[in-house]
Design a protein around this motif. Structure first.
Motif, PDB file in Angstrom:
ATOM      1  N   VAL A 127      15.635  24.171   8.566  1.00 11.59           N
ATOM      2  CA  VAL A 127      15.933  24.735   9.887  1.00 11.59           C
ATOM      3  C   VAL A 127      17.366  25.255   9.892  1.00 11.59           C
ATOM      4  CG1 VAL A 127      14.327  23.192  11.074  1.00 11.59           C
ATOM      5  CG2 VAL A 127      16.723  22.497  10.764  1.00 11.59           C
ATOM      6  N   ASP A 128      17.679  26.080  10.901  1.00  8.93           N
ATOM      7  CA  ASP A 128      19.063  26.508  11.089  1.00  8.93           C
ATOM      8  C   ASP A 128      19.782  25.514  12.004  1.00  8.93           C
ATOM      9  OD1 ASP A 128      18.219  27.075  13.672  1.00  8.93           O
ATOM     10  OD2 ASP A 128      18.538  29.234  13.534  1.00  8.93           O
ATOM     11  N   GLY A 129      21.011  25.827  12.381  1.00 11.14           N
ATOM     12  CA  GLY A 129      21.805  24.897  13.175  1.00 11.14           C
ATOM     13  C   GLY A 129      21.242  24.611  14.546  1.00 11.14           C
ATOM     14  N   ASP A 130      20.344  25.473  15.050  1.00 13.59           N
ATOM     15  CA  ASP A 130      19.724  25.270  16.364  1.00 13.59           C
ATOM     16  C   ASP A 130      18.282  24.795  16.261  1.00 13.59           C
ATOM     17  OD1 ASP A 130      21.936  26.028  17.994  1.00 13.59           O
ATOM     18  OD2 ASP A 130      21.583  28.111  17.429  1.00 13.59           O
ATOM     19  N   GLY A 131      17.858  24.389  15.066  1.00 12.57           N
ATOM     20  CA  GLY A 131      16.521  23.832  14.897  1.00 12.57           C
ATOM     21  C   GLY A 131      15.418  24.851  14.733  1.00 12.57           C
ATOM     22  N   ARG A 132      15.757  26.127  14.550  1.00 11.85           N
ATOM     23  CA  ARG A 132      14.731  27.145  14.320  1.00 11.85           C
ATOM     24  C   ARG A 132      14.257  27.078  12.871  1.00 11.85           C
ATOM     25  NH1 ARG A 132      18.255  30.259  18.206  1.00 11.85           N
ATOM     26  NH2 ARG A 132      19.753  30.280  16.483  1.00 11.85           N
ATOM     27  N   TYR A 133      12.936  27.147  12.666  1.00 12.79           N
ATOM     28  CA  TYR A 133      12.360  26.976  11.330  1.00 12.79           C
ATOM     29  C   TYR A 133      12.534  28.235  10.491  1.00 12.79           C
ATOM     30  CZ  TYR A 133      10.050  22.851  13.305  1.00 12.79           C
ATOM     31  OH  TYR A 133       9.801  21.646  13.913  1.00 12.79           O
ATOM     32  N   LEU A 134      13.057  28.081   9.279  1.00 17.87           N
ATOM     33  CA  LEU A 134      13.107  29.176   8.324  1.00 17.87           C
ATOM     34  C   LEU A 134      11.691  29.501   7.875  1.00 17.87           C
ATOM     35  CD1 LEU A 134      14.800  31.086   6.500  1.00 17.87           C
ATOM     36  CD2 LEU A 134      14.848  29.232   4.812  1.00 17.87           C
ATOM     37  N   GLN A 135      11.348  30.786   7.862  1.00 12.13           N
ATOM     38  CA  GLN A 135       9.978  31.204   7.572  1.00 12.13           C
ATOM     39  C   GLN A 135       9.828  31.646   6.116  1.00 12.13           C
ATOM     40  OE1 GLN A 135       7.349  31.256  10.340  1.00 12.13           O
ATOM     41  NE2 GLN A 135       8.990  29.738  10.613  1.00 12.13           N
ATOM     42  N   LYS A 136       8.632  31.421   5.595  1.00 11.23           N
ATOM     43  CA  LYS A 136       8.304  31.896   4.252  1.00 11.23           C
ATOM     44  C   LYS A 136       7.383  33.108   4.363  1.00 11.23           C
ATOM     45  CE  LYS A 136       4.561  28.471   3.834  1.00 11.23           C
ATOM     46  NZ  LYS A 136       4.074  27.305   3.058  1.00 11.23           N
ATOM     47  N   THR A 137       7.192  33.806   3.250  1.00  9.44           N
ATOM     48  CA  THR A 137       6.320  34.980   3.259  1.00  9.44           C
ATOM     49  C   THR A 137       4.908  34.553   3.654  1.00  9.44           C
ATOM     50  OG1 THR A 137       5.919  34.658   0.892  1.00  9.44           O
ATOM     51  CG2 THR A 137       7.643  36.218   1.513  1.00  9.44           C
ATOM     52  N   GLY A 138       4.288  35.376   4.495  1.00  7.78           N
ATOM     53  CA  GLY A 138       2.975  35.041   5.012  1.00  7.78           C
ATOM     54  C   GLY A 138       3.011  34.181   6.250  1.00  7.78           C
ATOM     55  N   GLY A 139       4.211  33.734   6.632  1.00  4.13           N
ATOM     56  CA  GLY A 139       4.354  32.909   7.824  1.00  4.13           C
ATOM     57  C   GLY A 139       4.314  31.429   7.515  1.00  4.13           C
ATOM     58  N   GLY A 140       4.896  30.657   8.384  1.00  3.72           N
ATOM     59  CA  GLY A 140       4.921  29.208   8.210  1.00  3.72           C
ATOM     60  C   GLY A 140       6.290  28.714   7.790  1.00  3.72           C
ATOM     61  N   LYS A 141       6.546  27.456   8.092  1.00  2.58           N
ATOM     62  CA  LYS A 141       7.849  26.878   7.778  1.00  2.58           C
ATOM     63  C   LYS A 141       7.880  26.361   6.347  1.00  2.58           C
ATOM     64  CE  LYS A 141       6.282  22.668  10.133  1.00  2.58           C
ATOM     65  NZ  LYS A 141       6.530  21.769  11.269  1.00  2.58           N
ATOM     66  N   ILE A 142       9.074  26.095   5.880  1.00  3.75           N
ATOM     67  CA  ILE A 142       9.282  25.591   4.525  1.00  3.75           C
ATOM     68  C   ILE A 142       9.589  24.100   4.621  1.00  3.75           C
ATOM     69  CG2 ILE A 142      10.772  25.729   2.492  1.00  3.75           C
ATOM     70  CD1 ILE A 142      11.230  28.676   3.199  1.00  3.75           C
ATOM     71  N   THR A 143       8.778  23.284   3.972  1.00 12.40           N
ATOM     72  CA  THR A 143       8.895  21.828   4.083  1.00 12.40           C
ATOM     73  C   THR A 143       9.088  21.216   2.702  1.00 12.40           C
ATOM     74  OG1 THR A 143       7.428  21.846   6.015  1.00 12.40           O
ATOM     75  CG2 THR A 143       7.794  19.727   4.928  1.00 12.40           C
ATOM     76  N   ILE A 144      10.108  20.402   2.574  1.00  8.29           N
ATOM     77  CA  ILE A 144      10.374  19.652   1.345  1.00  8.29           C
ATOM     78  C   ILE A 144      10.020  18.188   1.606  1.00  8.29           C
ATOM     79  CG2 ILE A 144      12.100  19.019  -0.376  1.00  8.29           C
ATOM     80  CD1 ILE A 144      11.547  22.004  -0.248  1.00  8.29           C
ATOM     81  N   PRO A 145       9.123  17.599   0.818  1.00  9.03           N
ATOM     82  CA  PRO A 145       8.765  16.186   1.049  1.00  9.03           C
ATOM     83  C   PRO A 145       9.985  15.283   0.969  1.00  9.03           C
ATOM     84  CG  PRO A 145       7.244  17.220  -0.494  1.00  9.03           C
ATOM     85  CD  PRO A 145       8.359  18.195  -0.296  1.00  9.03           C
ATOM     86  N   PRO A 146      10.088  14.310   1.851  1.00 10.23           N
ATOM     87  CA  PRO A 146      11.245  13.387   1.808  1.00 10.23           C
ATOM     88  C   PRO A 146      11.356  12.619   0.497  1.00 10.23           C
ATOM     89  CG  PRO A 146      10.073  13.206   3.892  1.00 10.23           C
ATOM     90  CD  PRO A 146       9.220  14.055   3.004  1.00 10.23           C
ATOM     91  N   THR A 147      10.242  12.539  -0.248  1.00 12.40           N
ATOM     92  CA  THR A 147      10.252  11.796  -1.514  1.00 12.40           C
ATOM     93  C   THR A 147      10.697  12.645  -2.689  1.00 12.40           C
ATOM     94  OG1 THR A 147       7.911  12.349  -1.805  1.00 12.40           O
ATOM     95  CG2 THR A 147       8.425  10.243  -0.737  1.00 12.40           C
ATOM     96  N   ALA A 148      10.975  13.931  -2.466  1.00 11.71           N
ATOM     97  CA  ALA A 148      11.394  14.800  -3.565  1.00 11.71           C
ATOM     98  C   ALA A 148      12.747  14.345  -4.105  1.00 11.71           C
ATOM     99  CB  ALA A 148      11.479  16.244  -3.086  1.00 11.71           C
ATOM    100  N   THR A 149      12.904  14.443  -5.409  1.00 15.12           N
ATOM    101  CA  THR A 149      14.162  14.020  -6.032  1.00 15.12           C
ATOM    102  C   THR A 149      15.207  15.129  -6.048  1.00 15.12           C
ATOM    103  OG1 THR A 149      13.303  14.616  -8.226  1.00 15.12           O
ATOM    104  CG2 THR A 149      12.961  12.340  -7.472  1.00 15.12           C
ATOM    105  N   SER A 150      14.783  16.369  -6.040  1.00 13.07           N
ATOM    106  CA  SER A 150      15.723  17.495  -6.028  1.00 13.07           C
ATOM    107  C   SER A 150      14.979  18.745  -5.590  1.00 13.07           C
ATOM    108  CB  SER A 150      16.357  17.710  -7.408  1.00 13.07           C
ATOM    109  OG  SER A 150      15.377  18.089  -8.356  1.00 13.07           O
ATOM    110  N   MET A 151      15.740  19.780  -5.223  1.00 18.90           N
ATOM    111  CA  MET A 151      15.145  21.057  -4.839  1.00 18.90           C
ATOM    112  C   MET A 151      16.054  22.175  -5.325  1.00 18.90           C
ATOM    113  SD  MET A 151      16.008  21.675  -0.806  1.00 18.90           S
ATOM    114  CE  MET A 151      15.444  23.365  -0.982  1.00 18.90           C
ATOM    115  N   SER A 152      15.498  23.370  -5.426  1.00 11.29           N
ATOM    116  CA  SER A 152      16.277  24.534  -5.835  1.00 11.29           C
ATOM    117  C   SER A 152      15.680  25.775  -5.195  1.00 11.29           C
ATOM    118  CB  SER A 152      16.298  24.686  -7.363  1.00 11.29           C
ATOM    119  OG  SER A 152      14.991  24.920  -7.855  1.00 11.29           O
ATOM    120  N   ILE A 153      16.524  26.795  -5.064  1.00 14.00           N
ATOM    121  CA  ILE A 153      16.099  28.073  -4.481  1.00 14.00           C
ATOM    122  C   ILE A 153      16.538  29.180  -5.431  1.00 14.00           C
ATOM    123  CG2 ILE A 153      16.299  29.637  -2.519  1.00 14.00           C
ATOM    124  CD1 ILE A 153      16.954  27.198  -0.781  1.00 14.00           C
TER     125      ILE A 153
END
Length: 264
Positions: A127-153
């Motif tokens: 999300v951004d600083g105001d809680g708006r969800y960042l969108q991915k192609t095709g629509g929908g939010k981007i969610t990283i599982p809390p159990t993930a050990t690392s992420m990259s973009i």
């Protein structure tokens, strides 16, 4: 009354607006993704004292005689030039190198921003600083599982994470980048957010590095494109222009005073 007095008044109003725009630019010199404004003037219509005449007989043509009646505001442009990129090292700090806007969901509608300071909420949604969800192609939010050990973009906008069980990275989606035929026609609505207008053209969503869209740079943020030296110079020009127009008004007033004194 003298026409010059009304011309001076129109100049005062325009330079007041110019100073307002400059003040807003300077106030946002350190605002991530901010795009500066520019004020453009144009002349008002002119009063025709005598029209033009074409050549004929033994005389040549005569140009029109016109007296200008001041100036008016032409446009207040938003300049979408790129700002400098500042390295932060934070994975969720994103900058777009090139054209395009991040798409975030504000309630039920999509809005657009160049400010890439994103975060994860307690559910792992980006999300951004105001809680708006960042969108991915095709629509929908981007969610990283809390159990993930690392992420990259990646530069292509691909968002991946490594599960806690190890193994190969899992792709969540690709960040959506919006393009417009006329980005200068977007409406600023505050909070680093732009909305489409009737003159911006329809939104053209897609993946980074495609269709003329820019590249995602993770760990960096795009700074404001305001140049302080340029803004201070424009401020001096606006101040002197304002002073010059006040002189027009005071001089016109002195002439009117002389006319009143003729009766004495």
């Amino acid at each position: 009354m003298l026409r010059s007095m009304y011309s001076g008044i129109s100049g005062l109003k325009n330079f007041q607006t110019k100073l307002d725009v400059i003040g807003n630019n300077i106030a946002n010199v350190n605002t991530y993704g901010f795009k500066k404004g520019r004020t453009v003037f144009k002349d008002l219509y002119s009063q025709t004292v005598a029209g033009a005449s074409a050549p004929g007989g033994n005389r040549g043509g005569v140009n029109p005689k016109q007296v200008g009646l001041g100036s008016q505001l032409a446009t207040i442009d938003t300049l979408h030039t790129a700002g400098s990129t500042q390295f932060t090292g934070n994975t969720l700090d994103l900058a777009i190198e090139g054209d395009g806007f991040f798409v975030v969901k504000d309630g039920t509608k999509d809005v657009y921003t160049r400010a890439g300071n994103f975060y994860m909420d307690q559910n792992g949604d980006v999300v951004d600083g105001d809680g708006r969800y960042l969108q991915k192609t095709g629509g929908g939010k981007i969610t990283i599982p809390p159990t993930a050990t690392s992420m990259s973009i990646g530069q292509n906008g691909s968002v991946t994470y490594v599960p806690d069980t190890g193994g190969n990275p899992v792709e969540v989606g690709i960040i959506n980048i919006a393009k417009f035929n006329n980005p200068g026609g977007l409406n600023k609505v505050g909070g680093n957010i732009f909305e489409a207008s009737t003159n911006s053209g329809p939104v053209i969503p897609g993946a980074p590095q495609s269709g003329g869209r820019g590249t995602i740079k993770s760990g960096s943020l795009e700074m404001s494109n305001v140049d302080l030296s340029e803004e201070f110079t424009e401020m001096i020009v606006a101040q002197r222009g304002f002073q010059a127009n006040t002189r027009i008004i005071t001089t016109s007033d002195e002439i009117l005073q002389e006319l009143v004194n003729l009766k004495r």
